[in-house]
Design a protein around this motif. Sequence first.
Motif, PDB file in Angstrom:
ATOM      1  N   TYR A  90     -10.047  50.534  -0.052  1.00  0.00           N
ATOM      2  CA  TYR A  90     -10.212  52.066   0.410  1.00  0.00           C
ATOM      3  C   TYR A  90      -9.592  52.919  -0.538  1.00  0.00           C
ATOM      4  O   TYR A  90      -9.721  54.019  -0.554  1.00  0.00           O
ATOM      5  CB  TYR A  90      -9.375  52.167   1.521  1.00  0.00           C
ATOM      6  N   ALA A  91      -8.966  52.468  -1.568  1.00  0.00           N
ATOM      7  CA  ALA A  91      -8.053  53.358  -2.607  1.00  0.00           C
ATOM      8  C   ALA A  91      -8.718  52.907  -3.946  1.00  0.00           C
ATOM      9  O   ALA A  91      -8.555  51.998  -4.478  1.00  0.00           O
ATOM     10  CB  ALA A  91      -6.462  53.029  -2.720  1.00  0.00           C
ATOM     11  N   ASN A  92      -9.543  54.062  -4.477  1.00  0.00           N
ATOM     12  CA  ASN A  92      -9.865  53.980  -5.914  1.00  0.00           C
ATOM     13  C   ASN A  92      -8.998  54.682  -6.831  1.00  0.00           C
ATOM     14  O   ASN A  92      -8.596  55.892  -6.643  1.00  0.00           O
ATOM     15  CB  ASN A  92     -11.253  54.642  -5.841  1.00  0.00           C
ATOM     16  N   ILE A  93      -8.176  53.789  -7.628  1.00  0.00           N
ATOM     17  CA  ILE A  93      -7.161  54.518  -8.546  1.00  0.00           C
ATOM     18  C   ILE A  93      -7.671  54.555 -10.200  1.00  0.00           C
ATOM     19  O   ILE A  93      -8.352  53.702 -10.633  1.00  0.00           O
ATOM     20  CB  ILE A  93      -6.154  53.585  -8.607  1.00  0.00           C
ATOM     21  N   ARG A  94      -7.619  55.841 -10.566  1.00  0.00           N
ATOM     22  CA  ARG A  94      -8.074  55.899 -12.037  1.00  0.00           C
ATOM     23  C   ARG A  94      -6.996  56.808 -12.709  1.00  0.00           C
ATOM     24  O   ARG A  94      -6.813  57.986 -12.651  1.00  0.00           O
ATOM     25  CB  ARG A  94      -9.432  56.886 -11.745  1.00  0.00           C
ATOM     26  N   PRO A  95      -6.155  56.166 -13.636  1.00  0.00           N
ATOM     27  CA  PRO A  95      -5.166  56.604 -14.487  1.00  0.00           C
ATOM     28  C   PRO A  95      -5.937  57.522 -15.482  1.00  0.00           C
ATOM     29  O   PRO A  95      -6.973  57.059 -16.406  1.00  0.00           O
ATOM     30  CB  PRO A  95      -4.509  55.431 -14.976  1.00  0.00           C
ATOM     31  N   ASN A 112      -0.174  62.792 -18.092  1.00  0.00           N
ATOM     32  CA  ASN A 112      -0.197  61.270 -17.419  1.00  0.00           C
ATOM     33  C   ASN A 112      -0.473  61.476 -16.069  1.00  0.00           C
ATOM     34  O   ASN A 112       0.548  61.752 -15.429  1.00  0.00           O
ATOM     35  CB  ASN A 112       0.977  60.747 -18.061  1.00  0.00           C
ATOM     36  N   LEU A 113      -1.475  61.451 -15.780  1.00  0.00           N
ATOM     37  CA  LEU A 113      -1.983  61.605 -14.297  1.00  0.00           C
ATOM     38  C   LEU A 113      -2.490  60.419 -13.553  1.00  0.00           C
ATOM     39  O   LEU A 113      -3.486  59.622 -14.489  1.00  0.00           O
ATOM     40  CB  LEU A 113      -2.606  63.014 -13.969  1.00  0.00           C
ATOM     41  N   VAL A 114      -2.789  60.571 -12.351  1.00  0.00           N
ATOM     42  CA  VAL A 114      -3.533  59.440 -11.671  1.00  0.00           C
ATOM     43  C   VAL A 114      -4.228  59.960 -10.638  1.00  0.00           C
ATOM     44  O   VAL A 114      -3.782  60.881  -9.864  1.00  0.00           O
ATOM     45  CB  VAL A 114      -2.845  58.092 -11.081  1.00  0.00           C
ATOM     46  N   ILE A 115      -5.670  59.700 -10.590  1.00  0.00           N
ATOM     47  CA  ILE A 115      -6.543  60.467  -9.610  1.00  0.00           C
ATOM     48  C   ILE A 115      -6.646  59.207  -8.426  1.00  0.00           C
ATOM     49  O   ILE A 115      -7.251  58.068  -8.777  1.00  0.00           O
ATOM     50  CB  ILE A 115      -7.848  60.658  -9.904  1.00  0.00           C
ATOM     51  N   VAL A 116      -6.184  59.494  -7.284  1.00  0.00           N
ATOM     52  CA  VAL A 116      -6.273  58.492  -6.183  1.00  0.00           C
ATOM     53  C   VAL A 116      -7.661  59.022  -5.338  1.00  0.00           C
ATOM     54  O   VAL A 116      -7.418  60.051  -4.687  1.00  0.00           O
ATOM     55  CB  VAL A 116      -5.224  58.573  -5.336  1.00  0.00           C
ATOM     56  N   ARG A 117      -8.630  58.459  -5.260  1.00  0.00           N
ATOM     57  CA  ARG A 117      -9.950  58.732  -4.621  1.00  0.00           C
ATOM     58  C   ARG A 117     -10.054  57.951  -3.415  1.00  0.00           C
ATOM     59  O   ARG A 117     -10.130  56.514  -3.337  1.00  0.00           O
ATOM     60  CB  ARG A 117     -10.869  58.693  -5.610  1.00  0.00           C
ATOM     61  N   GLU A 118     -10.259  58.546  -2.052  1.00  0.00           N
ATOM     62  CA  GLU A 118     -10.620  57.547  -1.013  1.00  0.00           C
ATOM     63  C   GLU A 118     -12.024  56.761  -1.248  1.00  0.00           C
ATOM     64  O   GLU A 118     -13.021  57.798  -1.692  1.00  0.00           O
ATOM     65  CB  GLU A 118     -10.805  58.619   0.307  1.00  0.00           C
ATOM     66  N   LEU A 226     -14.294  64.320 -10.314  1.00  0.00           N
ATOM     67  CA  LEU A 226     -13.066  64.689 -11.353  1.00  0.00           C
ATOM     68  C   LEU A 226     -12.750  63.714 -12.287  1.00  0.00           C
ATOM     69  O   LEU A 226     -12.224  64.134 -13.325  1.00  0.00           O
ATOM     70  CB  LEU A 226     -11.899  65.175 -10.148  1.00  0.00           C
ATOM     71  N   SER A 227     -12.592  62.389 -11.800  1.00  0.00           N
ATOM     72  CA  SER A 227     -12.120  61.379 -12.649  1.00  0.00           C
ATOM     73  C   SER A 227     -13.034  61.306 -14.032  1.00  0.00           C
ATOM     74  O   SER A 227     -12.821  61.012 -15.003  1.00  0.00           O
ATOM     75  CB  SER A 227     -11.997  60.157 -11.781  1.00  0.00           C
ATOM     76  N   ASP A 228     -14.607  61.483 -13.938  1.00  0.00           N
ATOM     77  CA  ASP A 228     -15.299  61.230 -14.874  1.00  0.00           C
ATOM     78  C   ASP A 228     -15.257  62.477 -15.596  1.00  0.00           C
ATOM     79  O   ASP A 228     -15.318  62.192 -16.977  1.00  0.00           O
ATOM     80  CB  ASP A 228     -16.746  61.261 -14.275  1.00  0.00           C
TER      81      ASP A 228
END
Length: 332
Positions: A90-95, A112-118, A226-228
Motif C-alpha cells: 500500500y505504500a510507495n516510497i520515493r526518496p 532531502n525529502l521522501v514522497i510517500v504515495r498511497e 510529483l515524484s517523477d
Amino acid sequence: MKIAVVEGDGIGKEVIPAAIDVLDALALPLEKVPVELGYGKWERTGYAITDDDLETLKECDCILFGAITTPSDPAYKSVLLTIRKELDMYANIRPIKPIHGIMGVTGRNDFNLVIVRENTEGMYSGIEEIHEDVAYTKRVITRKGSARIADYACKLAKSRQHRLEIVHKSNVLKSDRLFLDVCRETASSHHVEYHDTLVDSMAYNLIVHPNRYDVIVTTNLFGDILSDMAAALVGGLGLVPSANIGKEHAFFEPVHGSAPDIAGKGIANPIAAILSMKMMLEWYELTEQAKVVQDAIEYTMNKKMVTSDLGGKATTKEVGEAIADRVRQLIG
C-alpha cells in the motif's frame, strides 16, 4: 533471503542485471528466483502475469523489479497494479535525495525529502468503463487506505525531522476531503508537525523550494506525478529508486519506465535500479551493506563512469561492473 528477480521489458532487461552484479559483489547468502512478467510474456502467451506467477512472488521475501511496457490494448492486465493489490503493498516510497557530484536542473543540493504515495486506490483503482464515446475511471479514497498511508508517513517523519506535508486537491475533489481529514487526524495522534498544500501549488514549490520539505504524503496519481517531476531535482529519472511496502511483502523498482526507444542500446542508466536494490538491503536491515553500495555508487560517478544521460560514455553494463568492483574493494 529469497528474492524474486523480475527484469520485465525494455531497459529492465539491462538495468536489473547491472543491479544484480552489484548485489552479487556483496556475497550475501540469498536465493534469487527469476520470474518472467510483462508485455513480452503477454505477446508470447497471452498473459502478462499468471496466478502461478503471483504465488511465486508471494513465496519470496521481496521483489527486485525492472520495468514494464503497458500497451493500449484493453485486454492487457496491468502487471504493476495486479502485484500491488494482490500483495497489498500500500505504500510507495520515493526518496528524492541528491547524489554527490550530480546536479539537477535547479543546480541545488540542499534538499532531502521522501514522497510517500498511497499505492492501492485513488485514480488507479482499476474500476473503469470504456465505451465508444465516453470512458470512466472511478477514483476511490477510503478511510482505511488513507489512515494506513498516513500512519506510515508519520512513522517515517518521526524517524527524520518530524515534519509532514499533506498534498491534496480537496477544494475541487470532494474525495480528497476525506484523505485530508484522515491525514490530519493521524498526524495529530502521532504528534507530528503537519501542513497541507494543494497539489498544483506543491508542483511549483517542490521545484522552487525543495529544501522546505521532509516527508510528503499524497494520493496515488498525485504521488506518481510529483515524484517523477521531482526526479529533475536530482538529475533525471535514471537516478531515482522506489519501494512498494506492505505488511508482508516489499517490491523495489526504479521509477523510470521500460524506455523502448533506447532498449537494447546499452545506454540506459542503471543507477536507479542499483539504488532500488540498496533500498531492498535497508528493508532487510542490512544497513552496512547498503552504505557500501551508496559509497560505491558515489565513488564511481565521481570518476565520471556514467552513462550518456549524465554526459558520460559508459554503457549500462560497464557502470554496473564498475560499481560492483568498487563494492568488492570496500568489503575486501
